[in-house]
Design a protein around this motif. Structure first.
Motif, PDB file in Angstrom:
ATOM      1  N   VAL A  18     -22.742  27.110 -36.280  1.00 46.12           N
ATOM      2  CA  VAL A  18     -23.649  26.128 -36.876  1.00 46.12           C
ATOM      3  C   VAL A  18     -22.948  25.345 -37.977  1.00 46.12           C
ATOM      4  CG1 VAL A  18     -25.781  25.848 -38.203  1.00 46.12           C
ATOM      5  CG2 VAL A  18     -25.707  27.472 -36.295  1.00 46.12           C
ATOM      6  N   PHE A  19     -22.249  26.033 -38.848  1.00 47.26           N
ATOM      7  CA  PHE A  19     -21.572  25.359 -39.955  1.00 47.26           C
ATOM      8  C   PHE A  19     -20.485  24.413 -39.450  1.00 47.26           C
ATOM      9  CE2 PHE A  19     -22.527  29.358 -42.698  1.00 47.26           C
ATOM     10  CZ  PHE A  19     -23.875  29.022 -42.701  1.00 47.26           C
ATOM     11  N   ASP A  20     -19.768  24.812 -38.401  1.00 47.01           N
ATOM     12  CA  ASP A  20     -18.747  23.932 -37.829  1.00 47.01           C
ATOM     13  C   ASP A  20     -19.370  22.651 -37.286  1.00 47.01           C
ATOM     14  OD1 ASP A  20     -16.471  25.392 -38.389  1.00 47.01           O
ATOM     15  OD2 ASP A  20     -16.488  26.491 -36.485  1.00 47.01           O
ATOM     16  N   ALA A  21     -20.550  22.786 -36.658  1.00 48.69           N
ATOM     17  CA  ALA A  21     -21.211  21.615 -36.086  1.00 48.69           C
ATOM     18  C   ALA A  21     -21.670  20.643 -37.164  1.00 48.69           C
ATOM     19  CB  ALA A  21     -22.393  22.054 -35.225  1.00 48.69           C
ATOM     20  N   PHE A  22     -21.863  21.132 -38.370  1.00 46.82           N
ATOM     21  CA  PHE A  22     -22.311  20.289 -39.478  1.00 46.82           C
ATOM     22  C   PHE A  22     -21.254  20.203 -40.577  1.00 46.82           C
ATOM     23  CE2 PHE A  22     -26.264  21.171 -37.340  1.00 46.82           C
ATOM     24  CZ  PHE A  22     -26.974  19.995 -37.498  1.00 46.82           C
ATOM     25  N   ALA A  23     -20.013  20.245 -40.199  1.00 49.25           N
ATOM     26  CA  ALA A  23     -18.927  20.123 -41.176  1.00 49.25           C
ATOM     27  C   ALA A  23     -19.069  18.820 -41.954  1.00 49.25           C
ATOM     28  CB  ALA A  23     -17.576  20.170 -40.470  1.00 49.25           C
ATOM     29  N   GLY A  24     -18.953  18.909 -43.261  1.00 49.83           N
ATOM     30  CA  GLY A  24     -19.105  17.739 -44.105  1.00 49.83           C
ATOM     31  C   GLY A  24     -20.543  17.422 -44.473  1.00 49.83           C
ATOM     32  N   ARG A  25     -21.489  18.196 -43.915  1.00 47.63           N
ATOM     33  CA  ARG A  25     -22.888  17.994 -44.230  1.00 47.63           C
ATOM     34  C   ARG A  25     -23.485  19.286 -44.805  1.00 47.63           C
ATOM     35  NH1 ARG A  25     -25.425  15.347 -38.839  1.00 47.63           N
ATOM     36  NH2 ARG A  25     -23.848  16.637 -37.777  1.00 47.63           N
ATOM     37  N   ARG A  26     -24.660  19.185 -45.338  1.00 51.32           N
ATOM     38  CA  ARG A  26     -25.314  20.333 -45.961  1.00 51.32           C
ATOM     39  C   ARG A  26     -26.085  21.144 -44.917  1.00 51.32           C
ATOM     40  NH1 ARG A  26     -28.987  18.755 -50.847  1.00 51.32           N
ATOM     41  NH2 ARG A  26     -26.893  18.239 -51.606  1.00 51.32           N
ATOM     42  N   VAL A  27     -26.045  22.454 -45.057  1.00 52.76           N
ATOM     43  CA  VAL A  27     -26.837  23.357 -44.229  1.00 52.76           C
ATOM     44  C   VAL A  27     -27.573  24.316 -45.161  1.00 52.76           C
ATOM     45  CG1 VAL A  27     -26.851  25.127 -42.436  1.00 52.76           C
ATOM     46  CG2 VAL A  27     -25.213  23.226 -42.301  1.00 52.76           C
ATOM     47  N   VAL A  28     -28.895  24.267 -45.135  1.00 52.23           N
ATOM     48  CA  VAL A  28     -29.717  25.139 -45.974  1.00 52.23           C
ATOM     49  C   VAL A  28     -30.188  26.308 -45.103  1.00 52.23           C
ATOM     50  CG1 VAL A  28     -31.714  25.330 -47.485  1.00 52.23           C
ATOM     51  CG2 VAL A  28     -30.442  23.168 -47.354  1.00 52.23           C
ATOM     52  N   VAL A  29     -29.681  27.481 -45.382  1.00 50.26           N
ATOM     53  CA  VAL A  29     -29.988  28.670 -44.589  1.00 50.26           C
ATOM     54  C   VAL A  29     -31.175  29.391 -45.202  1.00 50.26           C
ATOM     55  CG1 VAL A  29     -29.103  30.875 -43.723  1.00 50.26           C
ATOM     56  CG2 VAL A  29     -27.555  28.903 -43.945  1.00 50.26           C
ATOM     57  N   ARG A  30     -32.205  29.589 -44.405  1.00 50.86           N
ATOM     58  CA  ARG A  30     -33.314  30.430 -44.847  1.00 50.86           C
ATOM     59  C   ARG A  30     -33.021  31.858 -44.395  1.00 50.86           C
ATOM     60  NH1 ARG A  30     -39.215  29.466 -42.444  1.00 50.86           N
ATOM     61  NH2 ARG A  30     -38.272  30.523 -40.660  1.00 50.86           N
ATOM     62  N   THR A  31     -33.016  32.776 -45.326  1.00 46.39           N
ATOM     63  CA  THR A  31     -32.768  34.165 -44.956  1.00 46.39           C
ATOM     64  C   THR A  31     -33.944  34.691 -44.127  1.00 46.39           C
ATOM     65  OG1 THR A  31     -33.679  34.908 -47.081  1.00 46.39           O
ATOM     66  CG2 THR A  31     -31.283  34.616 -46.930  1.00 46.39           C
ATOM     67  N   LEU A  32     -33.765  35.861 -43.567  1.00 48.16           N
ATOM     68  CA  LEU A  32     -34.704  36.409 -42.593  1.00 48.16           C
ATOM     69  C   LEU A  32     -36.155  36.316 -43.068  1.00 48.16           C
ATOM     70  CD1 LEU A  32     -35.311  37.973 -39.991  1.00 48.16           C
ATOM     71  CD2 LEU A  32     -34.879  40.079 -41.274  1.00 48.16           C
ATOM     72  N   ASP A  33     -36.984  35.676 -42.232  1.00 47.73           N
ATOM     73  CA  ASP A  33     -38.410  35.546 -42.522  1.00 47.73           C
ATOM     74  C   ASP A  33     -39.182  36.340 -41.475  1.00 47.73           C
ATOM     75  OD1 ASP A  33     -40.840  34.829 -43.543  1.00 47.73           O
ATOM     76  OD2 ASP A  33     -40.837  32.804 -42.707  1.00 47.73           O
ATOM     77  N   ALA A  34     -39.114  37.646 -41.575  1.00 46.86           N
ATOM     78  CA  ALA A  34     -39.800  38.525 -40.632  1.00 46.86           C
ATOM     79  C   ALA A  34     -41.217  38.793 -41.109  1.00 46.86           C
ATOM     80  CB  ALA A  34     -39.036  39.841 -40.488  1.00 46.86           C
ATOM     81  N   GLY A  35     -42.050  39.202 -40.164  1.00 45.52           N
ATOM     82  CA  GLY A  35     -43.426  39.531 -40.507  1.00 45.52           C
ATOM     83  C   GLY A  35     -44.391  38.511 -39.975  1.00 45.52           C
ATOM     84  N   ALA A  36     -45.689  38.745 -40.169  1.00 45.81           N
ATOM     85  CA  ALA A  36     -46.768  37.890 -39.665  1.00 45.81           C
ATOM     86  C   ALA A  36     -46.648  37.791 -38.148  1.00 45.81           C
ATOM     87  CB  ALA A  36     -46.738  36.534 -40.344  1.00 45.81           C
ATOM     88  N   ASP A  37     -46.417  36.567 -37.612  1.00 44.17           N
ATOM     89  CA  ASP A  37     -46.318  36.423 -36.157  1.00 44.17           C
ATOM     90  C   ASP A  37     -44.902  36.655 -35.643  1.00 44.17           C
ATOM     91  OD1 ASP A  37     -45.267  34.158 -37.336  1.00 44.17           O
ATOM     92  OD2 ASP A  37     -46.020  32.783 -35.803  1.00 44.17           O
ATOM     93  N   LYS A  38     -44.014  37.146 -36.516  1.00 44.38           N
ATOM     94  CA  LYS A  38     -42.639  37.488 -36.098  1.00 44.38           C
ATOM     95  C   LYS A  38     -42.330  38.930 -36.503  1.00 44.38           C
ATOM     96  CE  LYS A  38     -41.470  33.962 -38.461  1.00 44.38           C
ATOM     97  NZ  LYS A  38     -40.727  32.960 -39.242  1.00 44.38           N
ATOM     98  N   PRO A  39     -43.031  39.898 -35.923  1.00 43.56           N
ATOM     99  CA  PRO A  39     -42.788  41.295 -36.290  1.00 43.56           C
ATOM    100  C   PRO A  39     -41.460  41.789 -35.735  1.00 43.56           C
ATOM    101  CG  PRO A  39     -44.340  41.183 -34.464  1.00 43.56           C
ATOM    102  CD  PRO A  39     -44.093  39.763 -34.902  1.00 43.56           C
ATOM    103  N   LEU A  40     -40.795  42.644 -36.497  1.00 49.77           N
ATOM    104  CA  LEU A  40     -39.533  43.249 -36.074  1.00 49.77           C
ATOM    105  C   LEU A  40     -39.644  44.758 -36.265  1.00 49.77           C
ATOM    106  CD1 LEU A  40     -36.980  40.805 -37.768  1.00 49.77           C
ATOM    107  CD2 LEU A  40     -37.767  40.774 -35.390  1.00 49.77           C
ATOM    108  N   PRO A  41     -39.311  45.540 -35.254  1.00 52.63           N
ATOM    109  CA  PRO A  41     -39.475  46.991 -35.366  1.00 52.63           C
ATOM    110  C   PRO A  41     -38.625  47.624 -36.448  1.00 52.63           C
ATOM    111  CG  PRO A  41     -38.229  46.411 -33.387  1.00 52.63           C
ATOM    112  CD  PRO A  41     -38.779  45.141 -33.937  1.00 52.63           C
ATOM    113  N   PHE A  42     -37.528  46.985 -36.807  1.00 46.78           N
ATOM    114  CA  PHE A  42     -36.627  47.556 -37.803  1.00 46.78           C
ATOM    115  C   PHE A  42     -36.826  46.948 -39.191  1.00 46.78           C
ATOM    116  CE2 PHE A  42     -34.593  44.230 -35.279  1.00 46.78           C
ATOM    117  CZ  PHE A  42     -34.248  43.306 -36.242  1.00 46.78           C
ATOM    118  N   ALA A  43     -37.817  46.058 -39.338  1.00 43.58           N
ATOM    119  CA  ALA A  43     -38.009  45.393 -40.633  1.00 43.58           C
ATOM    120  C   ALA A  43     -39.452  45.385 -41.111  1.00 43.58           C
ATOM    121  CB  ALA A  43     -37.490  43.956 -40.577  1.00 43.58           C
ATOM    122  N   THR A  44     -40.403  45.386 -40.202  1.00 46.90           N
ATOM    123  CA  THR A  44     -41.805  45.288 -40.596  1.00 46.90           C
ATOM    124  C   THR A  44     -42.593  46.484 -40.068  1.00 46.90           C
ATOM    125  OG1 THR A  44     -42.276  43.936 -38.638  1.00 46.90           O
ATOM    126  CG2 THR A  44     -41.757  42.775 -40.678  1.00 46.90           C
TER     127      THR A  44
END
Length: 492
Positions: free
Chosen positions: A170-196
């Motif tokens: 992803v970063f290579d595809a946007f070289a020279g541009r900004r990439v704002v990474v949102r860290t893991l947003d688990a929970g609600a309608d995105k349950p994860l067996p190892f996190a929620t």
């Protein structure tokens, strides 16, 4: 793909509802449009459909009337599903789509208002197969990189090496541009067996987003280390931000942890009303703020974003929501922090100019929506909730006079705020009329009439869409045959 039909030709997928995991993996070459009986216009399923460029109509009760093999014309912009369309109707939809494409192609270059005030226009990214289209879009980077796709539909968390390689691409595809990474947003309608936890009575108000790091600190630590490692090997400007931040102490702890891994720019998402009300204190603890209007509206109005019947409450034109945006933007300005909007509100071209007037410094939307939001730009103005912008957007790429509205002054609309409903737009000499944005504007409930699923007339301008009204998601139309109404995996 397990659970989804494969008729051997392109088709319109009709389902009760889809999970975000299923929606993220849809192939636009096979699935031309999406129609669901349930869901809401700001649900993750609807958002992902927009990112994929799929015309979609959600909360469409009439979808149950469709049968396999029926030819349908789905207009995601108007929120209509037309069965057995005539050649003239198909030609009209094709002409409108071509007009939209020409308009989008005419807009290019960095975002700024007509008098030169910069407004970053960025894309949202949520899955590997979206990368090519997102990178080709005329944007200034990624305003929201959703990383959940790495974690979905698996029993254990991805390892550090897998994460590093994915982030590097992803970063290579946007070289020279900004990439704002949102860290893991688990929970609600995105349950994860190892996190929620599976037994939370109300997951939307439970352990989700940054809160999972309290229970499983290794998940966040591994992810930040992988992001930092990939960032060092590429030419992208990488920022990170935490979802579901509620209090300044959480923002401070996240920023300190990110910087300990060598990530110099760390921010907090404003998705909880408490964060918006204390945005000044949040801005003191981190480097930027990003407003997620979808969840912010959900929590501000106590309205489940998955329910189409509550779409009017989730309308991003609601004055209470705009007030929270204003407070956040002004707090960022006071502390010299950029404040972006990465929710669905940023994809509404008209609302975009209001957000800039409130002090927002960047807008992030699905690649297919970006050109529409940037095709016009208002002049910079005072950052006041009452100073609704009066001139249209134009994203200029060459010298020339600043364009203004082609309508005569008497026909230009003014805007006033209604304490009990969405922002109203009214002609100077006419009565006020409630204006719902593209995702919720409607003229009546879905019904079957003369072989169509067009919405019935009878609810004119000035009335909110009633419960059960289909909600709009996409910006274009698609013609294909229906398939798989009973085969799609339903969100639990």
């Amino acid at each position: 793909m397990p659970g989804l039909p494969d008729p051997g030709h392109p088709y319109v997928l009709v389902a009760a509802d889809l999970s975000p995991a299923d929606t993220a993996l849809l192939d636009p070459a096979r699935v031309r449009a999406l129609v669901t009986e349930e869901g809401g216009p700001t649900s993750h399923t609807a958002i992902l459909a927009k990112i994929l460029g799929l015309p979609a109509v959600v909360a469409c009760e009439g979808a149950a009337l469709l049968t396999d093999g029926s030819p349908v014309l789905v207009d995601g912009g108007a929120g209509t599903v037309l069965t057995d369309p005539s050649p003239e109707q198909v030609a009209g939809a094709a002409a409108e789509e071509e007009r939209r494409r020409r308009t989008a192609a005419a807009s290019s270059g960095p975002g700024r208002t007509a008098d030169g005030h910069p407004v970053r226009l960025m894309v949202n990214l949520g899955a590997p197969h979206e990368l090519a289209a997102a990178a080709e879009a005329d944007s200034e980077g990624v305003g929201l990189f959703r990383t959940e796709f790495l974690y979905l539909d698996r029993a254990t968390a991805p390892g550090a090496e897998e994460q590093r390689e994915t982030y590097r691409r992803v970063f290579d595809a946007f070289a020279g541009r900004r990439v704002v990474v949102r860290t893991l947003d688990a929970g609600a309608d995105k349950p994860l067996p190892f996190a929620t936890a599976a037994d939370e009575p109300n997951p939307a108000l439970g352990v989700r987003g940054l809160r999972t790091a309290v229970r499983h600190p290794e998940l966040l630590d591994t992810q930040l280390a992988a992001v930092a490692h990939a960032a060092r090997a590429t030419g992208a400007e990488v920022w990170v931000m935490a979802p579901m931040v509620s209090v300044p102490a959480e923002a401070r702890a996240f920023a300190e942890q990110a910087r300990s891994h060598g990530l110099r720019t760390a921010g907090a998402m404003v998705e909880v009303p408490a964060a918006a009300l204390r945005a000044g204190q949040l801005a003191e603890e981190c480097d930027f703020l990003s407003i997620g209007t979808n969840d912010l509206a959900q929590y501000a109005f106590a309205a489940d974003r998955m329910l189409g019947s509550l779409a009017a409450l989730l309308d991003p034109w609601q004055p209470a929501l705009l007030e929270l945006v204003r407070q956040s933007a002004e707090a960022g300005t006071a502390h010299g922090r950029p404040v972006g909007v990465c929710g669905e509100a940023a994809s509404d071209p008209l609302l975009a100019l209001v957000l800039v007037g409130l002090g927002v410094t960047s807008l992030s939307a699905a690649p297919g929506c970006l050109a529409a939001s940037g095709a016009r730009s208002p002049p910079a103005r005072s950052r006041s909730a009452a100073s609704w912008p009066a001139s249209p957007w134009r994203r200029r790429t060459r010298p020339g006079p600043v364009g203004r509205s082609r309508r005569p002054p008497a026909q230009r609309r003014s805007r006033t705020a209604d304490r009990d409903g969405p922002v109203r737009r009214r002609p100077p000499d006419g009565p006020a009329a409630v204006c719902l944005p593209a995702r919720t504007r409607a003229r009546g409930p879905a019904r079957k009439a003369a072989g169509t699923l067009e919405r019935a007339p009878g609810v004119g301008s000035g009335a909110e869409a009633p419960p059960g009204t289909p909600a709009h998601v996409g910006l274009s139309s698609a013609l294909a045959r229906t398939s798989g109404r009973c085969h799609a995996r339903v969100r639990s």
